[in-house]
Design a protein around this motif. Structure first.
Motif, PDB file in Angstrom:
ATOM      1  N   PHE A 156       0.318  -4.119 -10.610  1.00 29.60           N
ATOM      2  CA  PHE A 156      -0.580  -3.156  -9.973  1.00 29.60           C
ATOM      3  C   PHE A 156      -1.614  -3.819  -9.064  1.00 29.60           C
ATOM      4  O   PHE A 156      -2.159  -3.183  -8.176  1.00 29.60           O
ATOM      5  CB  PHE A 156      -1.236  -2.277 -11.043  1.00 29.60           C
ATOM      6  CG  PHE A 156      -0.211  -1.472 -11.809  1.00 29.60           C
ATOM      7  CD1 PHE A 156       0.293  -0.299 -11.269  1.00 29.60           C
ATOM      8  CD2 PHE A 156       0.284  -1.913 -13.026  1.00 29.60           C
ATOM      9  CE1 PHE A 156       1.249   0.442 -11.948  1.00 29.60           C
ATOM     10  CE2 PHE A 156       1.242  -1.178 -13.709  1.00 29.60           C
ATOM     11  CZ  PHE A 156       1.731   0.002 -13.176  1.00 29.60           C
ATOM     12  N   HIS A 157      -1.866  -5.106  -9.283  1.00 31.37           N
ATOM     13  CA  HIS A 157      -2.740  -5.858  -8.366  1.00 31.37           C
ATOM     14  C   HIS A 157      -2.165  -5.916  -6.963  1.00 31.37           C
ATOM     15  O   HIS A 157      -2.877  -6.164  -6.001  1.00 31.37           O
ATOM     16  CB  HIS A 157      -2.872  -7.322  -8.820  1.00 31.37           C
ATOM     17  CG  HIS A 157      -3.921  -7.540  -9.845  1.00 31.37           C
ATOM     18  ND1 HIS A 157      -5.249  -7.386  -9.590  1.00 31.37           N
ATOM     19  CD2 HIS A 157      -3.833  -7.902 -11.135  1.00 31.37           C
ATOM     20  CE1 HIS A 157      -5.941  -7.647 -10.689  1.00 31.37           C
ATOM     21  NE2 HIS A 157      -5.102  -7.951 -11.648  1.00 31.37           N
ATOM     22  N   LEU A 158      -0.839  -5.822  -6.907  1.00 25.55           N
ATOM     23  CA  LEU A 158      -0.172  -6.014  -5.626  1.00 25.55           C
ATOM     24  C   LEU A 158      -0.055  -4.715  -4.836  1.00 25.55           C
ATOM     25  O   LEU A 158       0.173  -4.733  -3.630  1.00 25.55           O
ATOM     26  CB  LEU A 158       1.232  -6.578  -5.859  1.00 25.55           C
ATOM     27  CG  LEU A 158       1.330  -8.052  -6.286  1.00 25.55           C
ATOM     28  CD1 LEU A 158       2.645  -8.322  -6.993  1.00 25.55           C
ATOM     29  CD2 LEU A 158       1.209  -8.962  -5.065  1.00 25.55           C
ATOM     30  N   LEU A 159      -0.167  -3.611  -5.524  1.00 28.22           N
ATOM     31  CA  LEU A 159       0.068  -2.319  -4.885  1.00 28.22           C
ATOM     32  C   LEU A 159      -1.190  -1.772  -4.224  1.00 28.22           C
ATOM     33  O   LEU A 159      -2.298  -2.091  -4.638  1.00 28.22           O
ATOM     34  CB  LEU A 159       0.534  -1.321  -5.951  1.00 28.22           C
ATOM     35  CG  LEU A 159       1.943  -1.547  -6.489  1.00 28.22           C
ATOM     36  CD1 LEU A 159       2.119  -0.816  -7.802  1.00 28.22           C
ATOM     37  CD2 LEU A 159       2.971  -1.070  -5.481  1.00 28.22           C
ATOM     38  N   PRO A 160      -0.998  -0.941  -3.227  1.00 25.66           N
ATOM     39  CA  PRO A 160      -2.158  -0.205  -2.702  1.00 25.66           C
ATOM     40  C   PRO A 160      -2.673   0.710  -3.808  1.00 25.66           C
ATOM     41  O   PRO A 160      -1.965   0.972  -4.782  1.00 25.66           O
ATOM     42  CB  PRO A 160      -1.563   0.602  -1.543  1.00 25.66           C
ATOM     43  CG  PRO A 160      -0.099   0.663  -1.792  1.00 25.66           C
ATOM     44  CD  PRO A 160       0.255  -0.572  -2.565  1.00 25.66           C
ATOM     45  N   SER A 161      -3.901   1.207  -3.664  1.00 26.87           N
ATOM     46  CA  SER A 161      -4.457   1.979  -4.782  1.00 26.87           C
ATOM     47  C   SER A 161      -3.677   3.276  -4.997  1.00 26.87           C
ATOM     48  O   SER A 161      -3.618   3.790  -6.100  1.00 26.87           O
ATOM     49  CB  SER A 161      -5.945   2.234  -4.568  1.00 26.87           C
ATOM     50  OG  SER A 161      -6.111   3.036  -3.436  1.00 26.87           O
ATOM     51  N   GLU A 162      -3.050   3.805  -3.949  1.00 30.27           N
ATOM     52  CA  GLU A 162      -2.186   4.982  -4.112  1.00 30.27           C
ATOM     53  C   GLU A 162      -0.764   4.557  -3.766  1.00 30.27           C
ATOM     54  O   GLU A 162      -0.510   4.074  -2.671  1.00 30.27           O
ATOM     55  CB  GLU A 162      -2.622   6.099  -3.165  1.00 30.27           C
ATOM     56  CG  GLU A 162      -4.078   6.484  -3.357  1.00 30.27           C
ATOM     57  CD  GLU A 162      -4.461   7.751  -2.593  1.00 30.27           C
ATOM     58  OE1 GLU A 162      -3.670   8.199  -1.724  1.00 30.27           O
ATOM     59  OE2 GLU A 162      -5.545   8.295  -2.869  1.00 30.27           O
ATOM     60  N   PHE A 163       0.139   4.700  -4.706  1.00 32.67           N
ATOM     61  CA  PHE A 163       1.508   4.227  -4.462  1.00 32.67           C
ATOM     62  C   PHE A 163       2.518   5.241  -4.981  1.00 32.67           C
ATOM     63  O   PHE A 163       2.190   6.109  -5.793  1.00 32.67           O
ATOM     64  CB  PHE A 163       1.727   2.862  -5.125  1.00 32.67           C
ATOM     65  CG  PHE A 163       1.345   2.838  -6.590  1.00 32.67           C
ATOM     66  CD1 PHE A 163       2.243   3.268  -7.564  1.00 32.67           C
ATOM     67  CD2 PHE A 163       0.093   2.393  -6.998  1.00 32.67           C
ATOM     68  CE1 PHE A 163       1.890   3.257  -8.909  1.00 32.67           C
ATOM     69  CE2 PHE A 163      -0.272   2.387  -8.350  1.00 32.67           C
ATOM     70  CZ  PHE A 163       0.632   2.818  -9.305  1.00 32.67           C
ATOM     71  N   THR A 164       3.748   5.105  -4.508  1.00 32.45           N
ATOM     72  CA  THR A 164       4.825   5.965  -5.006  1.00 32.45           C
ATOM     73  C   THR A 164       5.611   5.205  -6.076  1.00 32.45           C
ATOM     74  O   THR A 164       5.555   3.972  -6.153  1.00 32.45           O
ATOM     75  CB  THR A 164       5.789   6.357  -3.875  1.00 32.45           C
ATOM     76  OG1 THR A 164       6.472   5.167  -3.434  1.00 32.45           O
ATOM     77  CG2 THR A 164       5.048   6.970  -2.688  1.00 32.45           C
ATOM     78  N   LEU A 165       6.354   5.944  -6.891  1.00 27.30           N
ATOM     79  CA  LEU A 165       7.157   5.271  -7.912  1.00 27.30           C
ATOM     80  C   LEU A 165       8.256   4.425  -7.271  1.00 27.30           C
ATOM     81  O   LEU A 165       8.695   3.428  -7.827  1.00 27.30           O
ATOM     82  CB  LEU A 165       7.753   6.300  -8.874  1.00 27.30           C
ATOM     83  CG  LEU A 165       6.700   7.032  -9.719  1.00 27.30           C
ATOM     84  CD1 LEU A 165       7.383   8.013 -10.674  1.00 27.30           C
ATOM     85  CD2 LEU A 165       5.846   6.057 -10.519  1.00 27.30           C
ATOM     86  N   GLY A 166       8.679   4.827  -6.091  1.00 26.89           N
ATOM     87  CA  GLY A 166       9.675   4.026  -5.365  1.00 26.89           C
ATOM     88  C   GLY A 166       9.112   2.655  -5.025  1.00 26.89           C
ATOM     89  O   GLY A 166       9.797   1.634  -5.171  1.00 26.89           O
ATOM     90  N   GLN A 167       7.854   2.629  -4.602  1.00 21.18           N
ATOM     91  CA  GLN A 167       7.219   1.336  -4.296  1.00 21.18           C
ATOM     92  C   GLN A 167       7.093   0.478  -5.550  1.00 21.18           C
ATOM     93  O   GLN A 167       7.355  -0.718  -5.528  1.00 21.18           O
ATOM     94  CB  GLN A 167       5.823   1.569  -3.714  1.00 21.18           C
ATOM     95  CG  GLN A 167       5.843   2.077  -2.280  1.00 21.18           C
ATOM     96  CD  GLN A 167       4.431   2.214  -1.735  1.00 21.18           C
ATOM     97  OE1 GLN A 167       3.588   2.889  -2.327  1.00 21.18           O
ATOM     98  NE2 GLN A 167       4.173   1.583  -0.607  1.00 21.18           N
ATOM     99  N   LEU A 168       6.691   1.128  -6.633  1.00 22.89           N
ATOM    100  CA  LEU A 168       6.522   0.403  -7.885  1.00 22.89           C
ATOM    101  C   LEU A 168       7.863  -0.200  -8.333  1.00 22.89           C
ATOM    102  O   LEU A 168       7.943  -1.361  -8.728  1.00 22.89           O
ATOM    103  CB  LEU A 168       5.983   1.369  -8.938  1.00 22.89           C
ATOM    104  CG  LEU A 168       5.526   0.771 -10.261  1.00 22.89           C
ATOM    105  CD1 LEU A 168       4.393  -0.219 -10.047  1.00 22.89           C
ATOM    106  CD2 LEU A 168       5.051   1.876 -11.212  1.00 22.89           C
TER     107      LEU A 168
END
Lengths: 235, 235
Positions: A156-168
């Motif tokens: 989660f450190h790598l993701l933007p604060s709002e993300f989609t499950l596809g990105q995750l």
């Protein structure tokens, strides 16, 4: 013969430090590389690195380099990997390299300031031959990343604060080097109560976010609270 | 100011190495300590350590010390922890200590040869103040041990080849620093198909084995086979 103990140390070694910086642009997991401007490997790509002086603290030096590249630093996100000390890893003498790693958001990189020094992001699966033993350092860092991603919600450190499950999912697949079935992946993730549904949809304007996909955020406070109560994140 | 990159290294640092050796005597998890015979901390307890010369390989040196203490070595069991490089950790100058750890069977220690040098086993929960920053090294090693014990069947390296479930539980409790309910512990363990019931009972002659308890062994071959097929041990 085991020399144990010896009388006194020989002060004839040098120190260097490298940082392995993993970034995610919303779609791809990438690695920050620099281009060497000096011998012995002029023009080769290598990890952002510097020599240390005898009074330089290992972790403060890593954080200071991080700060120079990103404009901020955070003691929580930089972790020492280990000492790389192959006797012949450096042609100028015995130089032990203490390497660290950190997970960053690629968008935070001060690109304009550093691109003139040949700094560049390279997709993690297309890292070329690097100077010194830096490919070994990268391999070691990827193993550490794998273990951390399995045991802590570091992704989660790598993701933007709002993300989609596809990105995750795409981040986890690249970090762990395997693919997941979409339904199983989601089932697994929803078992941990750390995702908050933001009840809004992606516009499609952000890299890696398909228009219309639901947006989520990571509940950092809840995670900290659960962790202090003994919760073990496990992917 | 970020000094990146610098022109050339300063060769004015020294290296040392320490090994954190965890042993299990059938009952207690212990740590091997040495007594310093020289300044700057003459007579203090510390981890088995030595200074390195500029041509000494880090891991070979750790294995060579291990060999001197145990009469054999095994590249599989010694793992580097990290570099301890506090600027003022050593009063003689900047000496970076690269520490490793290994899990051993206490009975393998060549005690007669080394006890005259003040080497001794200390229960892990009764480690005194050590010289240099060696208490920090021990703390770090215990955290590593915890993580490893959770993710790999490393505990079995510490056990005699025939052990009781009581011994196994006591080892896991000491390594993880918590107590388990006996029934739950056994249920959890039998989920992993790596224990072989030897269909015989302990005579009570071995430390930590109650007379009449069933004896088990760890199926190392099966574990290797399952691992190569992607099995993830998880305690």
């Amino acid at each position: 013969m085991l020399k144990f103990p010896q009388d006194s140390p020989d002060f004839n070694v040098a120190l260097s430090m490298s940082v392995v910086l993993f970034g995610f642009d919303g779609d791809q997991l990438q690695l920050l590389l620099a281009r060497s401007q000096r011998d012995p490997f002029k023009d080769a790509l290598f990890l952002p690195s510097r020599y240390l002086e005898a009074t330089d603290e290992l972790m403060l030096s890593a954080r200071s380099m991080f700060h120079g590249l990103f404009g901020y630093d955070d003691p929580e996100i930089i972790e020492q990997l280990k000492a790389f000390g192959g006797v012949f890893r450096h042609p100028m003498g015995r130089i032990v390299n203490v390497a660290s790693y950190a997970l960053v958001r690629k968008e935070d990189f001060l690109a304009e300031k550093w691109e003139s020094h040949g700094m560049q992001w390279v997709p993690i699966d297309r890292v070329p031959d690097l100077a010194f033993d830096h490919n070994d350092v990268v391999t070691y860092a990827r193993e550490r990343l794998k273990r951390r991603v399995k045991r802590r919600p570091v992704g989660f450190h790598l993701l933007p604060s709002e993300f989609t499950l596809g990105q995750l999912q795409s981040l986890y697949e690249q970090a762990l080097g395997k693919t997941f079935d979409k339904r199983n992946f989601r089932k697994k993730l929803f078992k941990s109560p750390l995702l908050t549904d933001l009840e809004k949809k992606a516009t499609g304007g952000e890299k890696g976010q398909h228009k219309g996909s639901r947006l989520y955020t990571f509940d950092r406070e809840r995670y900290q609270r659960m962790k202090s109560e003994g919760y073990d994140f496990l992917f």
